[in-house]
Design a protein around this motif. Structure first.
Motif, short mmCIF file in Angstrom:
data_model
loop_
_atom_site.label_atom_id
_atom_site.label_comp_id
_atom_site.label_asym_id
_atom_site.label_seq_id
_atom_site.Cartn_x
_atom_site.Cartn_y
_atom_site.Cartn_z
N LEU A 1 66.69 -19.38 23.05
CA LEU A 1 65.92 -18.84 22.52
C LEU A 1 64.86 -18.08 23.00
N GLN A 2 63.83 -18.94 23.75
CA GLN A 2 63.01 -18.28 24.41
C GLN A 2 63.27 -17.12 25.35
N SER A 3 64.55 -17.18 26.13
CA SER A 3 64.91 -16.39 27.24
C SER A 3 65.26 -15.20 26.39
N PHE A 4 65.95 -15.51 25.20
CA PHE A 4 66.32 -14.40 24.37
C PHE A 4 65.22 -13.43 23.88
N MET A 5 64.25 -14.17 23.23
CA MET A 5 62.89 -13.55 22.73
C MET A 5 62.33 -12.81 23.85
N MET A 6 62.43 -13.26 25.25
CA MET A 6 61.56 -12.53 26.35
C MET A 6 62.54 -11.28 26.58
N LEU A 7 63.60 -11.21 26.58
CA LEU A 7 64.62 -10.00 26.45
C LEU A 7 64.01 -8.96 25.36
N LEU A 8 64.13 -9.46 24.31
CA LEU A 8 63.78 -8.90 23.15
C LEU A 8 62.20 -7.94 23.30
N MET A 9 61.48 -8.52 23.90
CA MET A 9 59.97 -8.40 24.04
C MET A 9 59.67 -7.59 25.09
N THR A 10 60.58 -7.40 26.03
CA THR A 10 60.40 -6.35 27.31
C THR A 10 60.51 -5.13 27.10
N ASP A 11 60.28 -4.50 25.84
CA ASP A 11 60.43 -3.21 25.45
C ASP A 11 59.31 -2.23 26.27
N ASP A 12 59.56 -1.24 26.66
CA ASP A 12 58.51 -0.28 27.37
C ASP A 12 57.43 -0.03 26.58
N GLU A 13 57.79 0.10 25.24
CA GLU A 13 56.71 0.66 24.25
C GLU A 13 56.81 -0.20 23.05
N PRO A 14 55.38 -0.48 22.43
CA PRO A 14 55.52 -1.25 21.24
C PRO A 14 56.02 -0.45 20.11
#
Length: 73
Positions: free
Chosen positions: A24-37
Motif C-alpha cells: 500500500l505504501q508503494s502504491f501510495m507513493m506512485l499516486l503521490m508522484t504527480d508532477d503538479e498538485p
C-alpha cells in the motif's frame, strides 16, 4: 524470517499485515508522484467527473443483456 509452515497463526497474520502495508505504501507513493498538485475544489472535481462520464447511445444493450449474451456463448 521463519518458513511459513513453522509460523504460528499470529506470526503469519503479522507478516501478512506487514506485506500489505508495504504494498500500500508503494502504491501510495506512485499516486503521490504527480508532477503538479491537484488544487481543484470538490465542486470542480464533480463537474470534471460529469464531463468525462461516458453515456452509451440510446439503442445500446444494457450490461445485463451483454452478460447474458456472453454467458450463452
Amino acid at each position: 524470517m521463519k518458513p511459513l509452515d513453522k509460523m504460528t497463526l499470529e506470526e503469519l497474520e503479522i507478516w501478512i499485515d506487514a506485506r500489505i502495508d508495504e504494498k500500500l505504501q508503494s502504491f501510495m507513493m506512485l499516486l503521490m508522484t504527480d508532477d503538479e498538485p491537484d488544487d481543484r475544489t470538490w465542486e470542480q472535481v464533480k463537474v470534471d467527473i460529469e464531463r468525462d462520464r461516458w453515456t452509451p447511445p440510446p439503442n445500446a444493450k444494457s450490461s445485463l443483456e451483454l452478460l447474458r449474451e456472453d454467458r450463452d456463448r
